[in-house]
Write a protein that holds these residues in place. Structure first.
Motif, PDB file in Angstrom:
ATOM      1  N   LEU A 103       8.494  16.057  25.876  1.00 59.72           N
ATOM      2  CA  LEU A 103       9.442  15.078  25.347  1.00 59.72           C
ATOM      3  C   LEU A 103      10.161  15.636  24.126  1.00 59.72           C
ATOM      4  O   LEU A 103      11.370  15.446  23.953  1.00 59.72           O
ATOM      5  CB  LEU A 103       8.710  13.776  24.968  1.00 59.72           C
ATOM      6  CG  LEU A 103       8.307  12.839  26.111  1.00 59.72           C
ATOM      7  CD1 LEU A 103       7.478  11.686  25.566  1.00 59.72           C
ATOM      8  CD2 LEU A 103       9.525  12.311  26.859  1.00 59.72           C
ATOM      9  N   PHE A 104       9.388  16.346  23.287  1.00 59.05           N
ATOM     10  CA  PHE A 104       9.999  16.940  22.093  1.00 59.05           C
ATOM     11  C   PHE A 104      10.996  18.028  22.487  1.00 59.05           C
ATOM     12  O   PHE A 104      12.105  18.082  21.948  1.00 59.05           O
ATOM     13  CB  PHE A 104       8.917  17.523  21.178  1.00 59.05           C
ATOM     14  CG  PHE A 104       9.464  18.054  19.876  1.00 59.05           C
ATOM     15  CD1 PHE A 104       9.602  17.213  18.789  1.00 59.05           C
ATOM     16  CD2 PHE A 104       9.870  19.381  19.751  1.00 59.05           C
ATOM     17  CE1 PHE A 104      10.121  17.681  17.583  1.00 59.05           C
ATOM     18  CE2 PHE A 104      10.395  19.863  18.558  1.00 59.05           C
ATOM     19  CZ  PHE A 104      10.516  19.009  17.473  1.00 59.05           C
ATOM     20  N   TRP A 105      10.604  18.909  23.425  1.00 62.10           N
ATOM     21  CA  TRP A 105      11.507  19.976  23.865  1.00 62.10           C
ATOM     22  C   TRP A 105      12.777  19.381  24.478  1.00 62.10           C
ATOM     23  O   TRP A 105      13.886  19.859  24.241  1.00 62.10           O
ATOM     24  CB  TRP A 105      10.808  20.882  24.870  1.00 62.10           C
ATOM     25  CG  TRP A 105      11.712  21.897  25.520  1.00 62.10           C
ATOM     26  CD1 TRP A 105      11.975  22.047  26.846  1.00 62.10           C
ATOM     27  CD2 TRP A 105      12.480  22.913  24.856  1.00 62.10           C
ATOM     28  NE1 TRP A 105      12.858  23.073  27.055  1.00 62.10           N
ATOM     29  CE2 TRP A 105      13.184  23.623  25.851  1.00 62.10           C
ATOM     30  CE3 TRP A 105      12.655  23.289  23.520  1.00 62.10           C
ATOM     31  CZ2 TRP A 105      14.045  24.686  25.565  1.00 62.10           C
ATOM     32  CZ3 TRP A 105      13.512  24.338  23.214  1.00 62.10           C
ATOM     33  CH2 TRP A 105      14.186  25.020  24.229  1.00 62.10           C
ATOM     34  N   ARG A 106      12.596  18.327  25.243  1.00 60.23           N
ATOM     35  CA  ARG A 106      13.726  17.644  25.890  1.00 60.23           C
ATOM     36  C   ARG A 106      14.710  17.122  24.846  1.00 60.23           C
ATOM     37  O   ARG A 106      15.923  17.288  24.978  1.00 60.23           O
ATOM     38  CB  ARG A 106      13.148  16.496  26.733  1.00 60.23           C
ATOM     39  CG  ARG A 106      14.092  15.781  27.667  1.00 60.23           C
ATOM     40  CD  ARG A 106      13.261  14.932  28.621  1.00 60.23           C
ATOM     41  NE  ARG A 106      14.088  13.979  29.342  1.00 60.23           N
ATOM     42  CZ  ARG A 106      14.263  12.721  28.977  1.00 60.23           C
ATOM     43  NH1 ARG A 106      13.669  12.269  27.892  1.00 60.23           N
ATOM     44  NH2 ARG A 106      15.027  11.913  29.700  1.00 60.23           N
ATOM     45  N   SER A 107      14.202  16.523  23.772  1.00 62.64           N
ATOM     46  CA  SER A 107      15.068  16.004  22.714  1.00 62.64           C
ATOM     47  C   SER A 107      15.629  17.119  21.839  1.00 62.64           C
ATOM     48  O   SER A 107      16.769  17.042  21.373  1.00 62.64           O
ATOM     49  CB  SER A 107      14.297  15.010  21.829  1.00 62.64           C
ATOM     50  OG  SER A 107      13.923  13.868  22.558  1.00 62.64           O
ATOM     51  N   PHE A 108      14.826  18.162  21.638  1.00 55.70           N
ATOM     52  CA  PHE A 108      15.255  19.272  20.784  1.00 55.70           C
ATOM     53  C   PHE A 108      16.427  20.035  21.413  1.00 55.70           C
ATOM     54  O   PHE A 108      17.259  20.597  20.709  1.00 55.70           O
ATOM     55  CB  PHE A 108      14.081  20.218  20.517  1.00 55.70           C
ATOM     56  CG  PHE A 108      14.281  21.134  19.341  1.00 55.70           C
ATOM     57  CD1 PHE A 108      14.961  20.716  18.210  1.00 55.70           C
ATOM     58  CD2 PHE A 108      13.794  22.435  19.361  1.00 55.70           C
ATOM     59  CE1 PHE A 108      15.150  21.562  17.118  1.00 55.70           C
ATOM     60  CE2 PHE A 108      13.969  23.293  18.282  1.00 55.70           C
ATOM     61  CZ  PHE A 108      14.665  22.843  17.156  1.00 55.70           C
ATOM     62  N   THR A 109      16.484  20.048  22.763  1.00 55.18           N
ATOM     63  CA  THR A 109      17.613  20.705  23.424  1.00 55.18           C
ATOM     64  C   THR A 109      18.931  20.029  23.030  1.00 55.18           C
ATOM     65  O   THR A 109      19.970  20.692  22.949  1.00 55.18           O
ATOM     66  CB  THR A 109      17.467  20.689  24.962  1.00 55.18           C
ATOM     67  OG1 THR A 109      17.319  19.334  25.415  1.00 55.18           O
ATOM     68  CG2 THR A 109      16.284  21.518  25.414  1.00 55.18           C
ATOM     69  N   HIS A 110      18.895  18.721  22.789  1.00 55.30           N
ATOM     70  CA  HIS A 110      20.089  18.009  22.316  1.00 55.30           C
ATOM     71  C   HIS A 110      20.543  18.559  20.965  1.00 55.30           C
ATOM     72  O   HIS A 110      21.730  18.806  20.749  1.00 55.30           O
ATOM     73  CB  HIS A 110      19.783  16.508  22.140  1.00 55.30           C
ATOM     74  CG  HIS A 110      19.829  15.723  23.399  1.00 55.30           C
ATOM     75  ND1 HIS A 110      20.589  16.089  24.494  1.00 55.30           N
ATOM     76  CD2 HIS A 110      19.236  14.552  23.744  1.00 55.30           C
ATOM     77  CE1 HIS A 110      20.442  15.179  25.443  1.00 55.30           C
ATOM     78  NE2 HIS A 110      19.630  14.246  25.021  1.00 55.30           N
ATOM     79  N   TRP A 111      19.585  18.699  20.065  1.00 52.85           N
ATOM     80  CA  TRP A 111      19.922  19.134  18.702  1.00 52.85           C
ATOM     81  C   TRP A 111      20.460  20.566  18.708  1.00 52.85           C
ATOM     82  O   TRP A 111      21.402  20.889  17.998  1.00 52.85           O
ATOM     83  CB  TRP A 111      18.688  19.042  17.810  1.00 52.85           C
ATOM     84  CG  TRP A 111      19.002  19.086  16.353  1.00 52.85           C
ATOM     85  CD1 TRP A 111      19.369  18.046  15.554  1.00 52.85           C
ATOM     86  CD2 TRP A 111      18.993  20.248  15.509  1.00 52.85           C
ATOM     87  NE1 TRP A 111      19.583  18.471  14.262  1.00 52.85           N
ATOM     88  CE2 TRP A 111      19.357  19.817  14.199  1.00 52.85           C
ATOM     89  CE3 TRP A 111      18.699  21.591  15.711  1.00 52.85           C
ATOM     90  CZ2 TRP A 111      19.438  20.701  13.127  1.00 52.85           C
ATOM     91  CZ3 TRP A 111      18.787  22.476  14.639  1.00 52.85           C
ATOM     92  CH2 TRP A 111      19.151  22.018  13.360  1.00 52.85           C
ATOM     93  N   ILE A 112      19.852  21.418  19.556  1.00 53.35           N
ATOM     94  CA  ILE A 112      20.302  22.813  19.657  1.00 53.35           C
ATOM     95  C   ILE A 112      21.735  22.854  20.207  1.00 53.35           C
ATOM     96  O   ILE A 112      22.603  23.553  19.694  1.00 53.35           O
ATOM     97  CB  ILE A 112      19.371  23.621  20.584  1.00 53.35           C
ATOM     98  CG1 ILE A 112      17.957  23.689  19.990  1.00 53.35           C
ATOM     99  CG2 ILE A 112      19.916  25.026  20.811  1.00 53.35           C
ATOM    100  CD1 ILE A 112      16.905  24.180  20.975  1.00 53.35           C
TER     101      ILE A 112
END
Length: 479
Positions: free
Chosen positions: A126-135
Motif C-alpha cells: 500500500l505504501f509503495w502504491r501511494s509512493f509511486t504517486h509522489w515520485i
C-alpha cells in the motif's frame, strides 16, 4: 541519437527506483510482513541492471530535445515495468498486465485501479502504491536533474520532455537549481499536509500515504471507500491541498521571493480558481437535495470538484448518482485539468486560455482583416510556436482519444463507461462514470484494453509527444 547517454540515464533511474523502494521495505519490517521480500527482490534487480549502466560513464554527455523525449518515455516505461514486480512476485496481483496497469496508474498519478479489495494488500505494498504517486507527481527525471551533471542544455531538454504544460520556464538561471527549488516546495507542502492530518486524528500511516497521493494528485486510497470514512476535518484538509498542488509551482516560487502581486496576477491561477468556484457553486445548488444540509452539500461538492479538476481522483461520495447536470460539469472538468507546472493532469488551464484567446483573435481578424494582434497572457505576448504546439497537441489528443475509445469498445461495454474510462486515463484522473465510477474499477476490461489504457496514462502524463516519438523511425537514426 546518443545511445550511451540514454542507457546511462536509464541506469540512474533504476538505481533511484531501488532507493525509492527502500522506505517500503522498512514498512514491511515495521509491520513484520513477509511480502516485503518481493520489494527486496525488485531492489536487487534494479541494482543488478542499473549499476553496470552507470559505472561506465559516456564520453559524450550532450543530448538534444530528441534524446530528451526518447529518454523520458523509455525511463517511464522501465520505471513502471520494474515497479510492477513487487505486486506480481508477492502474488497480490498475479497478472502482469494488471500489475503494470496498477503501477503505471501510480507513477502517472492517475489513480485508476484494477483492485476490488484495496484493504487486502499489506502495508508495504500500500505504501509503495501511494509512493509511486509522489515520485511521479513532480517527475523522477526532475529529481534526477538535481543529482547528475549533464552538459549544455541537456538538463532543459529533459525537463521540457517531462514537465506538464505547454511551456517550461526556469525559476532561476540554472536548471539544476530550478529542479531543487521545485522539489523543496513539493516536499514542504507534503510534510505540512501530513502534520495537519495527524492533528485531525488520522493515523500516521494513513496520513503519510494519503498525503503522498494528494501531493502527486494521484488518488490511490488505502481503504475501499477512498476518503469517505475519514472525518470532515480531514476531508477539508485534503480538499485544500488538492487545490494547492494543482497550482503552477511558479506561483509558490514568486511567493517565496515575496512577489505576491505577481503570483496573484497569473491569469492561469486566477482562471483555475474561478473555474473551481463556479463549478462548486453550480453543482452545490444542483445536489443540495442529496445531502442533509447546504453546508454538507458544499463540502462534498468542493471535494469532488477539486479531486476531478486536479486529476487526483479521491472520492467521498458516489458522484455517479448525482444529476446529469452535475455529472456533465465533472466530465468537463476532467478535460480542463489543473495548471501547467503543477502535479495535475488534463489538458491544462493554460492551454484552454490559449485556445480561447486564439478563437477571439480569429473572430476579430475576420472583422478587421488588416489588424495585427498577438495573444497575450500575463501581459506577455505568446510566441507563435507555443500557439502552434497547442493546436497540434489538441489535434493529437483528439485522435488518441477517439482511437482509444474505438479499441476498448471491443469489450462491448456501454458508451459512458468507454468514454469516461479513456477520459479518466488520458487525463490521469482515476475514476470515471458508470462501470468505472467511484464505486467501480477497471478490472473488467480485457488485457488488450488495459494495455490501451496504459498507453493513454503514459501519453497523458508525458504530454503525448515523448511517447509517440518512440514509434517514429527517424527518432532512432544516428546522425
Amino acid at each position: 541519437m546518443n545511445y550511451s547517454i540514454i542507457f546511462y540515464i536509464i541506469g540512474w533511474i533504476l538505481n533511484l527506483e531501488a532507493a525509492f523502494m527502500l522506505p517500503s521495505c522498512l514498512v514491511a519490517l515495521i509491520y513484520q510482513e513477509s511480502s516485503g521480500w518481493s520489494l527486496v527482490a525488485a531492489v536487487l534487480l534494479c541494482l543488478l541492471i542499473g549499476l553496470p549502466l552507470v559505472i561506465r560513464k559516456p564520453k559524450n554527455r550532450v543530448f538534444y530535445l530528441r534524446e530528451g523525449f526518447a529518454t523520458t518515455a523509455l525511463c517511464w516505461i522501465v520505471l513502471s515495468c520494474v515497479g510492477a514486480l513487487p505486486f506480481v512476485l508477492s502474488g497480490y496481483i498475479p497478472n502482469p498486465v494488471d500489475a503494470l496497469f496498477e503501477t503505471v496508474s501510480g507513477f502517472t498519478t492517475t489513480g485508476a485501479s484494477i483492485l476490488t479489495d484495496v484493504e487486502a494488500l499489506p502495508h508495504c505494498l500500500l505504501f509503495w502504491r501511494s509512493f509511486t504517486h509522489w515520485i511521479g507527481g513532480m517527475g523522477v527525471l526532475v529529481f534526477l536533474l538535481t543529482l547528475i551533471p549533464l552538459a549544455g542544455g541537456s538538463h532543459m531538454n529533459l525537463m521540457k520532455a517531462e514537465s506538464p504544460g505547454p511551456s517550461v520556464t526556469r525559476l532561476v538561471p540554472k536548471v539544476k537549481s530550478t529542479a531543487k527549488i521545485l522539489y523543496m516546495i513539493y516536499m514542504v507542502l507534503t510534510i505540512i499536509e501530513i502534520f495537519l492530518l495527524l492533528f485531525g486524528g488520522m493515523p500516521l500511516f494513513d496520513s503519510i500515504t494519503l498525503s503522498l497521493g494528494t501531493a502527486g494528485t494521484g488518488g490511490f486510497g488505502i481503504k475501499n471507500d477512498s476518503i469517505a470514512s475519514y472525518s470532515t476535518y480531514c476531508q477539508v484538509i485534503i480538499t485544500i491541498f488538492m487545490i494547492l498542488f494543482g497550482i503552477n509551482f511558479n506561483a509558490y516560487f514568486l511567493i517565496l521571493i515575496r512577489k505576491f502581486r505577481q503570483a496573484w496576477e497569473s491569469e492561469e491561477v486566477r482562471a483555475y480558481l474561478l473555474i473551481i468556484a463556479a463549478a462548486t457553486l453550480a453543482i452545490t445548488f444542483n445536489v443540495r437535495g442529496y445531502f442533509s444540509s447546504f453546508a454538507q452539500a458544499f463540502q462534498q461538492t468542493i471535494f469532488q470538484v477539486a479531486s476531478i479538476i486536479t486529476t487526483t481522483g479521491y472520492a467521498t461520495t458516489n458522484f455517479d448518482l448525482w444529476p446529469e447536470f452535475s455529472r456533465t460539469i465533472l466530465v468537463l472538468l476532467m478535460f480542463v485539468g489543473a495548471c501547467a507546472g503543477s502535479t495535475g493532469g488534463g489538458i491544462k488551464v493554460s492551454r484552454i486560455l490559449i485556445m480561447l484567446k486564439t478563437v477571439k483573435k480569429e473572430l476579430i481578424q475576420l472583422l478587421h482583416p488588416r489588424s495585427v494582434r498577438r495573444i497575450q497572457i500575463d501581459g506577455k505576448a505568446i510566441e507563435h510556436e507555443v500557439v502552434r504546439s497547442t493546436n497540434v497537441y489538441m489535434a493529437v489528443y483528439i485522435f488518441i482519444f477517439a482511437f482509444s475509445m474505438l479499441l476498448i469498445a471491443l469489450n462491448n461495454f456501454d458508451l459512458i463507461t468507454n468514454f469516461s474510462a479513456v477520459a479518466a486515463t488520458l487525463n490521469n484522473i482515476g475514476p470515471g462514470l458508470s462501470l468505472v465510477g467511484p464505486s467501480g474499477n477497471f478490472s473488467m476490461f480485457s488485457d488488450f484494453s488495459k494495455l490501451v489504457l496504459i498507453f493513454d496514462m503514459l501519453a497523458g502524463r508525458l504530454e503525448l509527444f515523448p511517447l509517440l516519438l518512440l514509434f517514429v523511425p527517424n527518432t532512432w537514426k544516428r546522425f
